[in-house]
Design a protein around this motif. Structure first.
Motif, PDB file in Angstrom:
ATOM      1  N   THR A  57      12.275  -4.570  -2.852  1.00 46.81           N
ATOM      2  CA  THR A  57      12.037  -3.797  -4.071  1.00 46.81           C
ATOM      3  C   THR A  57      11.547  -4.641  -5.236  1.00 46.81           C
ATOM      4  N   ALA A  58      11.372  -5.939  -5.024  1.00 43.71           N
ATOM      5  CA  ALA A  58      10.893  -6.826  -6.097  1.00 43.71           C
ATOM      6  C   ALA A  58       9.464  -6.453  -6.489  1.00 43.71           C
ATOM      7  N   PRO A  59       9.148  -6.584  -7.774  1.00 46.83           N
ATOM      8  CA  PRO A  59       7.752  -6.334  -8.202  1.00 46.83           C
ATOM      9  C   PRO A  59       6.791  -7.210  -7.390  1.00 46.83           C
ATOM     10  N   GLY A  60       5.751  -6.596  -6.907  1.00 52.20           N
ATOM     11  CA  GLY A  60       4.776  -7.327  -6.098  1.00 52.20           C
ATOM     12  C   GLY A  60       5.191  -7.463  -4.651  1.00 52.20           C
ATOM     13  N   GLY A  61       6.385  -6.913  -4.286  1.00 51.75           N
ATOM     14  CA  GLY A  61       6.858  -6.974  -2.905  1.00 51.75           C
ATOM     15  C   GLY A  61       6.103  -5.968  -2.057  1.00 51.75           C
ATOM     16  N   PRO A  62       6.541  -5.787  -0.832  1.00 50.30           N
ATOM     17  CA  PRO A  62       5.851  -4.880   0.083  1.00 50.30           C
ATOM     18  C   PRO A  62       5.769  -3.461  -0.426  1.00 50.30           C
ATOM     19  N   SER A  64      15.728   3.192  -2.684  1.00 47.27           N
ATOM     20  CA  SER A  64      14.484   3.587  -2.018  1.00 47.27           C
ATOM     21  C   SER A  64      14.231   2.848  -0.706  1.00 47.27           C
ATOM     22  N   CYS A  65      15.254   2.188  -0.170  1.00 43.60           N
ATOM     23  CA  CYS A  65      15.144   1.502   1.124  1.00 43.60           C
ATOM     24  C   CYS A  65      16.002   2.232   2.157  1.00 43.60           C
ATOM     25  N   LEU A  66      15.488   2.322   3.367  1.00 46.49           N
ATOM     26  CA  LEU A  66      16.277   2.833   4.479  1.00 46.49           C
ATOM     27  C   LEU A  66      17.146   1.689   4.974  1.00 46.49           C
ATOM     28  N   ILE A  67      18.461   1.883   4.915  1.00 42.23           N
ATOM     29  CA  ILE A  67      19.400   0.874   5.396  1.00 42.23           C
ATOM     30  C   ILE A  67      19.911   1.347   6.752  1.00 42.23           C
ATOM     31  N   VAL A  68      19.703   0.546   7.788  1.00 45.12           N
ATOM     32  CA  VAL A  68      20.152   0.874   9.133  1.00 45.12           C
ATOM     33  C   VAL A  68      21.161  -0.197   9.549  1.00 45.12           C
ATOM     34  N   GLU A  69      22.362   0.241   9.882  1.00 49.13           N
ATOM     35  CA  GLU A  69      23.402  -0.677  10.343  1.00 49.13           C
ATOM     36  C   GLU A  69      23.618  -0.441  11.833  1.00 49.13           C
ATOM     37  N   PRO A  87       7.536   3.070   4.154  1.00 50.23           N
ATOM     38  CA  PRO A  87       8.878   2.788   4.657  1.00 50.23           C
ATOM     39  C   PRO A  87       9.306   1.339   4.386  1.00 50.23           C
ATOM     40  N   ARG A  88      10.390   1.208   3.644  1.00 41.64           N
ATOM     41  CA  ARG A  88      11.004  -0.101   3.405  1.00 41.64           C
ATOM     42  C   ARG A  88      12.350  -0.055   4.105  1.00 41.64           C
ATOM     43  N   VAL A  89      12.464  -0.834   5.179  1.00 43.04           N
ATOM     44  CA  VAL A  89      13.615  -0.733   6.076  1.00 43.04           C
ATOM     45  C   VAL A  89      14.382  -2.050   6.118  1.00 43.04           C
ATOM     46  N   VAL A  90      15.691  -1.939   5.909  1.00 41.20           N
ATOM     47  CA  VAL A  90      16.597  -3.075   6.086  1.00 41.20           C
ATOM     48  C   VAL A  90      17.405  -2.805   7.347  1.00 41.20           C
ATOM     49  N   MET A  91      17.209  -3.635   8.359  1.00 39.81           N
ATOM     50  CA  MET A  91      17.932  -3.500   9.619  1.00 39.81           C
ATOM     51  C   MET A  91      19.089  -4.506   9.594  1.00 39.81           C
ATOM     52  N   SER A  97      20.354  -8.907  -0.640  1.00 38.12           N
ATOM     53  CA  SER A  97      19.186  -9.785  -0.774  1.00 38.12           C
ATOM     54  C   SER A  97      17.967  -9.195  -0.060  1.00 38.12           C
ATOM     55  N   ALA A  98      18.194  -8.482   1.034  1.00 33.84           N
ATOM     56  CA  ALA A  98      17.087  -7.816   1.747  1.00 33.84           C
ATOM     57  C   ALA A  98      16.492  -6.706   0.876  1.00 33.84           C
ATOM     58  N   ILE A  99      17.363  -5.905   0.252  1.00 35.13           N
ATOM     59  CA  ILE A  99      16.888  -4.841  -0.632  1.00 35.13           C
ATOM     60  C   ILE A  99      16.130  -5.435  -1.800  1.00 35.13           C
TER      61      ILE A  99
END
Length: 134
Positions: free
Chosen positions: A129-134, A26-31, A59-63, A123-125
């Motif tokens: 996605t951790a409970p209580g995270g963004p 459920s995270c957008l991964i952008v490389e 939006p949960r984004v990992v750049m 680790s970014a994901i």
């Protein structure tokens, strides 16, 4: 003297920034790979904003910037715009795999308070996605 992608003097790479993106957990991964500069920052920003609009939920984004070889102020501005857009949508944008030079730029600009860095995509994901995270 500048060296192109093949090391030849004066040659400019055909695509100074390559962008790949997809959804994982459920995270957008952008490389991003290459140079994040005044010539490429708009393309990165528009690419990610378009992908963010297609997401379900905040939006949960990992750049992933592990392969970014250079970043100028236009690149930093694009990251700020993306971070703000994620926050406006109730989400978060974090960095993954920043190199030493990239981390130094983020720290010296004071953006490390907002652009949180993680050593890996995993680790970014996990942080997003951790409970209580963004």
């Amino acid at each position: 003297m500048s060296l192109g992608a093949d090391g030849a003097p004066g040659r400019v790479p055909a695509d100074p920034l390559r962008i790949r993106s997809g959804v994982r957990d459920s995270c957008l991964i952008v490389e991003a790979e290459g140079e994040l500069t005044i010539l490429t920052a708009d393309r990165l920003r528009e690419h990610v904003l378009t992908d963010m609009r297609d997401l379900d939920g905040p939006p949960r984004v990992v750049m992933d910037v592990g392969e970014v070889s250079f970043c100028d102020s236009s690149g930093l501005n694009a990251l700020i715009v993306l971070w703000k857009s994620a926050h406006r949508g109730g989400g978060e944008l974090v960095l993954a795999r920043p190199g030493r030079r990239f981390s130094t730029i983020i720290e010296r600009s004071g953006l490390d308070r907002h652009l949180i860095a993680h050593p890996s995509q995993e680790s970014a994901i996990a942080a997003l996605t951790a409970p209580g995270g963004p």
